[in-house]
Design an enzyme around this catalytic site. Structure first.
Site, PDB file in Angstrom:
ATOM      1  N   ASP A  73     -47.048 -29.848   7.031  1.00 17.64           N
ATOM      2  CA  ASP A  73     -47.952 -30.251   8.103  1.00 17.64           C
ATOM      3  C   ASP A  73     -49.253 -30.740   7.451  1.00 17.64           C
ATOM      4  O   ASP A  73     -49.438 -30.652   6.236  1.00 17.64           O
ATOM      5  CB  ASP A  73     -48.186 -29.117   9.103  1.00 17.64           C
ATOM      6  CG  ASP A  73     -48.627 -29.666  10.462  1.00 17.64           C
ATOM      7  OD1 ASP A  73     -49.044 -30.842  10.527  1.00 17.64           O
ATOM      8  OD2 ASP A  73     -48.561 -28.931  11.460  1.00 17.64           O
ATOM      9  N   PHE A  74     -50.138 -31.254   8.275  1.00 14.85           N
ATOM     10  CA  PHE A  74     -51.372 -31.892   7.818  1.00 14.85           C
ATOM     11  C   PHE A  74     -52.194 -30.927   6.942  1.00 14.85           C
ATOM     12  O   PHE A  74     -52.741 -29.947   7.446  1.00 14.85           O
ATOM     13  CB  PHE A  74     -52.176 -32.313   9.047  1.00 14.85           C
ATOM     14  CG  PHE A  74     -53.267 -33.299   8.784  1.00 14.85           C
ATOM     15  CD1 PHE A  74     -53.156 -34.614   9.222  1.00 14.85           C
ATOM     16  CD2 PHE A  74     -54.424 -32.931   8.109  1.00 14.85           C
ATOM     17  CE1 PHE A  74     -54.164 -35.521   8.995  1.00 14.85           C
ATOM     18  CE2 PHE A  74     -55.431 -33.835   7.871  1.00 14.85           C
ATOM     19  CZ  PHE A  74     -55.306 -35.136   8.318  1.00 14.85           C
TER      20      PHE A  74
END
Ligand code: BGC
Length: 747
Positions: free
Chosen positions: A287-288
């Site tokens: 994820d980011f």
């Protein structure tokens, strides 16, 4: 190792040929996702978006591509970008194909969560349709629009099971049930990955966030998760498995930890379960910045250590932390990370790029968008999904539907004439100018002199508070429709709430308007189940419209005036008070069940209850009314003794006993009475949407493979156990006709 049967030999040959030509730097480049706009002044972008919303003028993300990303693409230092801008995407694809040494195209990812430009209702609402086929069409429409912008990777569906409405991201998923969630996940994957996208484009879905992200303590986003392996396997993993079975080609690792191990460095989840047990060959993206966040989690000393932990655990692509780009080469060179690990990750990424056909056509024809963006079929579909997603929870005295003739209707409330909030969370490429308001929808049913409107108050904050005007308008009307709820920004990522009542002065507005004694219809727009017992008490009718997308206004009007009949059913329980959370229908019995006699100890029956509120939710999973009335009868269990390779066949008759056509969602629940471990009191195992004319009846037939009643037993193996079971067919999780059967070891 991925299951060789899942791999295509021709693609494998191309992958190996390319891999053999790559330098270490080029290999690592294939494991890096960067933002196409980096470095970007996000504060300026947000300000621009806000201004566009306030003034109603279209918002355009007018950013030139950053020189850094062009340079990185040319040098083969980047594999994937996050961008929805066709000009930039095509330009970067050309640089990748024509100017980089090996000509490897880019993955272009984007969060197409509930539509691209044609914004559909938020996913939680969409799941309330109980109509996977419809969601498949909606996902195909979203993907068709996204593809025209050069997007080939959709960061969706979010398949996290969510049993805590405080969590803002409950809006993005399919609610509390793993079975329903799995079917919705499959429908979305099929839609996104459809072979029928415009211009022969292909898109990969990315079910997320692997895994357990919905179970954060206290409903706070990113918070600690501590699940038993059994609950993980029985509740949280199944929707992912379902999505992979439907062909999802990638997944995203979650931000959260489970039992001390963050999802992004969790080798048990990413290697043992995904690769060894499931043999799944797809790509794992972090994820980011979730690799970078391993430092804040406190499991990595620095970014270098975070890179090492993540690649070894099985994260193929680093989204935006810079860890792989900066540290992976050195980690390989000093022997901390075997090159074979890097090679395997690169293989997975190249395989995906080949299977998407990107080496054949990386760029997208600029003329394609005109035929797809907001096309009439997509807008019609958005209307249909919105109508089916809205849930009627109360309709005392059949106040709804309203007669369009002869009534004077007062439409009051902060969301009655609102556009931007109806888009809901995660609608970055949506535009508020595309949204139809409730007021506009009402105008299609009522003459202007029969419709009056006052805003009454803002969604949040103290001012304005035009209560006198609202009361006067209500008094002058025959019926009041109050449109209340949350703003789009009150749910979604990093937007959790601890109290789930009406924000601002909406409750005071409701009290004042209700005191007029006029028939009161409340339309509630929200991103989650709310805790609004007083509202429910005061309203004669309650329609939950969620954040319903660009056609929400028309859909509300159609349902309120009977142009369409509500059929939505809840997929997440509505608590009475926040203290009941987490709350879900498939709970365990406990040794002292809330609805049982309890154990008498010191002259008192002790039960698993509260002193101050009932244990049941205000509205349970599966509930939702129609303007038609339905009756269930004649439950039949075909065979009462089944072996674990058999099929449970159960049927019942559903009859429409009213004078209106309508849709009932017949639901089948099962309970395994005794197990080697405790079992939920009910589990959804099937449902049918049945459309019935007035007086019409139909037999609903369910065929449930006995294997699908399995669970992770005492020794954590999966299977069905012999014993007695109960089965129900009914309109929701709280009621139904009851039958029984037995699973036996031998017929
Ligand atoms: C979210 C993901 C999303 C990603 C990329 C993250 O903050 O958790 O769901 O796909 O950003 O935009």
């Amino acid at each position: 190792m991925p299951d060789p049967a899942l791999l295509d030999p021709q693609t494998e040959a191309r992958v190996e040929a390319l891999l053999n030509r790559m330098t270490l730097e080029e290999k690592i480049g294939q494991l890096v996702l960067e933002n196409a706009f980096a470095p970007v002044d996000w504060a300026a972008v947000i300000a621009e978006q806000k201004l566009a919303d306030e003034t109603g003028r279209p918002f355009h993300l007018d950013l030139s591509e950053s020189p850094t990303i062009v340079e990185h693409t040319r040098a083969g230092r980047v594999s994937a970008i996050n961008s929805a801008d066709l000009r930039i995407n095509n330009r970067l694809q050309r640089v990748a194909r024509e100017e980089s040494r090996l000509g490897i195209p880019l993955l272009v990812g984007n969060d197409v969560i509930h539509g691209f430009r044609t914004i559909f209702p938020i996913p939680l609402a969409e799941s309330c349709t109980w109509n996977p086929a419809l969601l498949e069409r909606a996902s195909l429409a979203a993907a068709s629009e996204a593809a025209t912008m050069g997007i080939n990777w959709i960061f969706a569906p979010m398949v996290d099971v969510a049993r805590d409405p405080r969590w803002g991201r409950i809006a993005e998923g399919a609610g509390e049930d793993p079975y329903l969630g799995g079917l919705m996940a499959q429908a979305r994957v099929r839609g996104f990955q459809s072979p029928n996208l415009p211009g022969g484009a292909r898109i990969s879905a990315c079910p997320k966030h692997y895994v357990g992200y919905g179970a954060g303590e206290a409903g706070r986003d990113y918070n600690t998760v501590d699940l038993s392996e059994r609950t993980l396997r029985d509740v949280h993993l199944p929707p992912f498995k379902a999505a992979f079975d439907a062909g999802a080609a990638s997944t995203m690792s979650a931000f959260n930890e489970i039992g001390g191990v963050p999802g992004t460095c969790n080798a048990f989840l990413l290697r043992k379960v995904l690769r060894e047990e499931w043999g799944w060959p797809g790509v794992v993206v972090s994820d980011f910045n979730s690799i970078g966040e391993l430092v804040q989690h406190g499991v990595a000393r620095d970014l270098r250590e975070a890179a090492r932990l993540s690649i070894l655990a099985g994260v193929d692509i680093d989204m935006e932390s810079g860890a792989y780009g900066r540290h992976l080469a050195q980690l390989v060179n000093d022997g901390s990370v075997p090159i074979t690990v890097v090679n395997d990750s690169v293989r997975r990424v190249l395989r995906l790029k080949f299977s998407l056909g990107l080496f054949e056509h990386a760029t997208i024809d600029e003329g394609l968008a005109a035929g797809q963006i907001l096309r009439a079929e997509h807008r019609d579909l958005a209307l249909e999904v919105a109508r089916q997603s809205m849930v009627l929870l109360k309709n005392d005295g059949d106040v709804l539907p309203l007669a369009a003739q002869g009534l004077h209707v007062a439409v009051i409330g902060p969301l009655a004439d609102d556009r931007a909030d109806l888009l809901g969370t995660w609608a970055i490429t949506g535009q508020s100018a595309d949204v139809e308001t409730v007021l506009e929808g009402f105008r299609s049913y009522l003459d202007p002199d029969r419709l009056s409107h006052v805003r009454g108050c803002a969604i949040e904050g103290e001012k304005p508070f035009e209560v006198d005007a609202a009361v006067a308008t209500a008094r002058a009307a025959d019926v009041v429709v109050l449109v209340l709820g949350e703003s789009a920004a009150m749910s979604g990522e990093s937007h959790s709430r601890a109290t789930l009542g009406l924000p601002g002065r909406q409750a005071a507005l409701l009290d004042a308007v209700a005191a007029t004694g006029k028939p009161l219809v409340v339309v509630l727009m929200c991103g989650r189940p709310l805790v609004v017992p007083a509202l429910i008490e005061k309203a004669d009718a309650l329609l939950v419209a969620w954040h319903g997308g660009i056609r929400a206004g028309q859909a509300v009007a159609d349902l309120v005036f009977g142009g369409a009949n509500p059929s939505g059913k809840l997929t997440a329980s509505w608590p009475r008070v926040e203290g009941q959370i987490p709350i879900y229908y498939a709970h365990k019995s406990t040794g002292r069940p809330a609805d049982g006699a309890g154990t008498t100890q010191w002259h008192q029956p002790f039960r698993s209850t509260y002193l101050d509120v009932p244990t049941a939710p205000l509205f349970a999973f599966g509930e939702g009314l129609s303007y038609a009335r339905f009756e269930f009868s004649a439950l039949q269990v075909a065979e009462r003794r089944l072996t674990d390779d058999g099929v449970l066949r159960v049927s019942a008759v559903v009859q429409n006993i009213s004078h209106r056509a309508g849709v009932e969602v017949a639901q089948l629940y099962v309970r395994d009475l005794t197990g080697s471990v405790t079992r939920p009191v009910k589990e959804l195992k099937g449902f049918h949407r049945v459309e019935l004319g007035p007086g019409e009846s139909r037999t609903v037939d369910f065929q449930v493979p006995v294997q699908s009643l399995g669970f992770h037993r005492l020794d954590l193996t999966f299977g069905v156990e012999p014993g007695e079971y109960r089965v129900w067919i009914g309109p929701d999780s709280t009621q139904g006709l009851e039958g029984e059967f037995e699973v036996v070891t031998e017929a």
